[in-house]
Design a protein around this motif. Structure first.
Motif, PDB file in Angstrom:
ATOM      1  N   TYR A  27       7.459   7.760  22.935  1.00 12.46           N
ATOM      2  CA  TYR A  27       7.251   9.207  22.791  1.00 12.46           C
ATOM      3  C   TYR A  27       6.222   9.512  21.689  1.00 12.46           C
ATOM      4  CZ  TYR A  27      11.563   9.220  25.481  1.00 12.46           C
ATOM      5  OH  TYR A  27      12.514   8.992  26.444  1.00 12.46           O
ATOM      6  N   GLY A  28       5.460   8.519  21.314  1.00 10.76           N
ATOM      7  CA  GLY A  28       4.422   8.737  20.306  1.00 10.76           C
ATOM      8  C   GLY A  28       4.855   8.467  18.886  1.00 10.76           C
ATOM      9  N   GLY A  29       6.093   8.018  18.703  1.00 10.54           N
ATOM     10  CA  GLY A  29       6.593   7.757  17.358  1.00 10.54           C
ATOM     11  C   GLY A  29       6.225   6.378  16.852  1.00 10.54           C
ATOM     12  N   GLY A  30       6.744   6.059  15.668  1.00  2.87           N
ATOM     13  CA  GLY A  30       6.394   4.787  15.040  1.00  2.87           C
ATOM     14  C   GLY A  30       7.336   3.659  15.400  1.00  2.87           C
ATOM     15  N   GLY A  31       8.497   3.995  15.976  1.00  4.07           N
ATOM     16  CA  GLY A  31       9.452   2.953  16.354  1.00  4.07           C
ATOM     17  C   GLY A  31      10.007   2.195  15.162  1.00  4.07           C
ATOM     18  N   ARG A  32      10.018   2.874  13.995  1.00 12.20           N
ATOM     19  CA  ARG A  32      10.500   2.181  12.803  1.00 12.20           C
ATOM     20  C   ARG A  32      11.859   2.733  12.390  1.00 12.20           C
ATOM     21  NH1 ARG A  32       5.552   0.452   9.001  1.00 12.20           N
ATOM     22  NH2 ARG A  32       7.348  -0.495   7.967  1.00 12.20           N
ATOM     23  N   ASN A  33      12.332   2.339  11.184  1.00 15.48           N
ATOM     24  CA  ASN A  33      13.680   2.755  10.783  1.00 15.48           C
ATOM     25  C   ASN A  33      13.623   3.884   9.742  1.00 15.48           C
ATOM     26  OD1 ASN A  33      13.015   1.660   8.315  1.00 15.48           O
ATOM     27  ND2 ASN A  33      13.946  -0.315   8.782  1.00 15.48           N
ATOM     28  N   ALA A  34      14.812   4.296   9.298  1.00 18.17           N
ATOM     29  CA  ALA A  34      14.905   5.425   8.368  1.00 18.17           C
ATOM     30  C   ALA A  34      14.292   5.113   7.001  1.00 18.17           C
ATOM     31  CB  ALA A  34      16.364   5.835   8.206  1.00 18.17           C
ATOM     32  N   TYR A  35      14.259   3.833   6.615  1.00 20.59           N
ATOM     33  CA  TYR A  35      13.654   3.482   5.328  1.00 20.59           C
ATOM     34  C   TYR A  35      12.152   3.804   5.327  1.00 20.59           C
ATOM     35  CZ  TYR A  35      17.801   0.640   4.238  1.00 20.59           C
ATOM     36  OH  TYR A  35      19.066   0.197   3.987  1.00 20.59           O
ATOM     37  N   ALA A  36      11.503   3.490   6.434  1.00 19.38           N
ATOM     38  CA  ALA A  36      10.055   3.733   6.512  1.00 19.38           C
ATOM     39  C   ALA A  36       9.772   5.223   6.338  1.00 19.38           C
ATOM     40  CB  ALA A  36       9.520   3.242   7.860  1.00 19.38           C
ATOM     41  N   ARG A  37      10.563   6.048   7.032  1.00 18.68           N
ATOM     42  CA  ARG A  37      10.363   7.491   6.893  1.00 18.68           C
ATOM     43  C   ARG A  37      10.684   7.938   5.460  1.00 18.68           C
ATOM     44  NH1 ARG A  37      12.989  12.391   7.116  1.00 18.68           N
ATOM     45  NH2 ARG A  37      11.582  14.058   7.774  1.00 18.68           N
ATOM     46  N   TYR A  38      11.698   7.335   4.845  1.00 18.22           N
ATOM     47  CA  TYR A  38      12.045   7.708   3.471  1.00 18.22           C
ATOM     48  C   TYR A  38      10.847   7.490   2.543  1.00 18.22           C
ATOM     49  CZ  TYR A  38      14.441   8.126  -0.964  1.00 18.22           C
ATOM     50  OH  TYR A  38      14.797   8.545  -2.217  1.00 18.22           O
ATOM     51  N   VAL A  39      10.200   6.340   2.679  1.00 16.20           N
ATOM     52  CA  VAL A  39       9.054   6.018   1.800  1.00 16.20           C
ATOM     53  C   VAL A  39       7.949   7.066   1.970  1.00 16.20           C
ATOM     54  CG1 VAL A  39       7.175   4.364   1.423  1.00 16.20           C
ATOM     55  CG2 VAL A  39       9.530   3.552   1.679  1.00 16.20           C
ATOM     56  N   VAL A  40       7.636   7.395   3.217  1.00 19.03           N
ATOM     57  CA  VAL A  40       6.554   8.358   3.479  1.00 19.03           C
ATOM     58  C   VAL A  40       6.924   9.739   2.955  1.00 19.03           C
ATOM     59  CG1 VAL A  40       5.288   9.553   5.301  1.00 19.03           C
ATOM     60  CG2 VAL A  40       5.654   7.092   5.465  1.00 19.03           C
ATOM     61  N   VAL A  41       8.125  10.163   3.237  1.00 22.07           N
ATOM     62  CA  VAL A  41       8.549  11.509   2.795  1.00 22.07           C
ATOM     63  C   VAL A  41       8.599  11.583   1.274  1.00 22.07           C
ATOM     64  CG1 VAL A  41      10.465  13.154   2.797  1.00 22.07           C
ATOM     65  CG2 VAL A  41       9.787  12.045   4.919  1.00 22.07           C
ATOM     66  N   GLU A  42       9.095  10.532   0.646  1.00 25.50           N
ATOM     67  CA  GLU A  42       9.166  10.532  -0.814  1.00 25.50           C
ATOM     68  C   GLU A  42       7.770  10.665  -1.425  1.00 25.50           C
ATOM     69  OE1 GLU A  42      11.949   8.224  -3.781  1.00 25.50           O
ATOM     70  OE2 GLU A  42      10.401   6.871  -3.070  1.00 25.50           O
TER      71      GLU A  42
END
Lengths: 385, 76
Positions: free
Chosen positions: A68-83
């Protein structure tokens, strides 16, 4: 097991931590030239160009499937980017809600067609969503919503009003909690979530100017808005359970710790200068850091639960309640530090940023669930209610 | 800043006189034209605003003729 027992000290895995460097490089190019009082708006700041650039670099939709166009990664990856986004004070407001909760909600409850239609543009930073929950007489008491979608030949006819809808005037879609059967007496029964295209005839959006002069919040009116038959997200009548699941996405991120972080950094930069450094200010810096650091560790522990596929509703409420307390204390304590100093020694940008954060800080413990609501959830999690 | 606005001042009074008072030209609604202030006055304005509820009371709009002596945004 209590909420505290279930939070385990966790380190961000190295492969996810590795995202930090490219994100910082991107933010150095995009954000650092903005003055601090603008960056202090962070997830209240709106810049669709920034969101598209972030999408192009693959920093949005990291936890969403690649198909669906996403990164296929986990919640940690998003945490790093958002932080990093929050630490830099990036203007993430345009994609913020769509990427944080609307797309994950659609992924969880939507049809295959809805997923393919809505999620890819969110990952590209091109499609923006708002949340239609609060109404004039239904805020913390969300089960009292009166906005109604009634079945007709063409789908659903929507009538009612939402309020305090963040960035509705900039968004393409709203996911609204509405009543599709029964009355307000039925409380949690008969509620559904519908996706509303905000360009449809009968939708009126009126921005509300807040104390700081910004217009993040809106009133949204629905006057005989004709929705398609497939506008319902998930199962009609199960909107309450879906909304509770959505709120877990909203309350579990690092944004509940970092609302005052640009002000804190701006003040630290002043304290590092010879004229800004006093024994009291150094002590205060340590005091604030000693509160932020364990909260961040708790937030990462919540992320660990997300990464394991859990829905840490109680733990997220705990972090949000404690985090907003610190977020609100930061402008007050910094003002305490500054007011004994001659005004002319203080950097104008620091004062401007302090002005802004002081004005918006009361909202930190209202948005995304008031303190009372959160403490009720924590009490329930501890078996006390 | 127009002639009318110069006849009003937004006055910030300090709690217990600890910081001195601040005053800035404004319109009858209390809007201060920041572009009309010099850097020093602008800094004082941001400082006074940030200290409301701590060292400063809520500001009041007063007629300039009733305001105490004004010196670059500072009332001594």
């Amino acid at each position: 097991m209590s909420a505290l027992d279930s939070l385990t000290l966790t380190a961000i895995p190295a492969e996810d931590e590795a995202l930090r460097a490219p994100v910082r490089e991107f933010l150095q190019q995009q954000v650092t030239q903005l003055p601090a009082h603008v960056r202090a708006r962070s997830w209240g700041g709106y810049d669709s160009h920034f969101s598209r650039e972030a999408g192009q670099r693959g920093f949005l939709g990291l936890t969403l499937p690649k198909e669906y166009g996403g990164g296929g990664r986990n919640a940690y990856a998003r945490y790093v980017v958002v932080e990093e986004f929050l630490n830099f004070g990036a203007p993430v407001g345009s994609h913020w809600i769509a990427e944080r909760q609307s797309a994950p909600l659609i992924l969880k409850y939507g049809t295959e067609e809805q997923k393919r239609h809505y999620i890819p543009p969110v990952c590209r930073g091109e499609s923006y969503f708002c949340i239609g929950m609060s109404e004039p007489n239904a805020g913390s008491d969300l089960a009292s919503v009166r906005t109604r979608a009634t079945r007709n030949d063409q789908g659903w006819l929507l009538n009612g009003q939402k309020i305090w809808t963040t960035n509705a005037h900039h968004c393409h879609y709203m996911i609204a909690l509405v009543r599709t059967s029964g009355t307000t007496e039925d409380r949690h029964k008969g509620l559904s979530q519908v996706v509303v295209d905000l360009k449809l005839p009968g939708v009126t959006v009126r921005p509300i100017t807040d104390l700081s002069g910004d217009s993040h919040f809106c009133e949204v009116f629905f006057d005989n808005v004709q929705l398609a038959p497939d506008a319902v997200l998930g199962t009609a009548g199960e909107g309450w359970e879906q909304v509770m699941s959505e709120l877990a996405f909203e309350r579990s991120g690092p944004e509940r710790l970092f609302s005052s972080i640009v002000l804190f950094d701006e003040w630290l930069a002043f304290v590092r200068t010879p004229q800004g450094r006093t024994p009291e200010s150094v002590q205060l810096a340590g005091k604030l850091l000693s509160q932020i650091a364990p909260l961040r560790a708790m937030s990462i522990a919540v992320t660990a639960k997300l990464a394991q596929g859990e829905s840490p509703v109680v733990e997220a409420a705990l972090v949000k309640d404690l985090g907003t307390g610190v977020e609100q204390a930061i402008p007050a304590l910094i003002a305490d530090d500054l007011y004994r100093r001659p005004a002319q020694q203080l950097p104008t940008e620091l004062l401007l940023t302090l002005n802004y954060v002081t004005q918006v800080a009361p909202s930190f413990s209202l948005r995304g669930g008031t303190r009372d609501i959160l403490r009720g959830m924590i009490a329930r999690g501890l078996g006390l209610r | 800043m127009n002639e009318v606005s110069l006849r009003f001042q937004l006055v910030y009074q300090s709690v217990a006189g600890s910081l001195g008072n601040y005053s800035f030209p404004c319109n009858p609604r209390g809007d201060v034209d920041l572009n009309a202030l010099d850097d020093r006055s602008r800094n004082n304005y941001y400082f006074a605003r940030a200290m409301v509820g701590r060292a400063m009371k809520l500001p009041k709009v007063v007629r300039a003729s009733l305001a105490p002596r004004i010196n670059e945004g500072i009332l001594q």
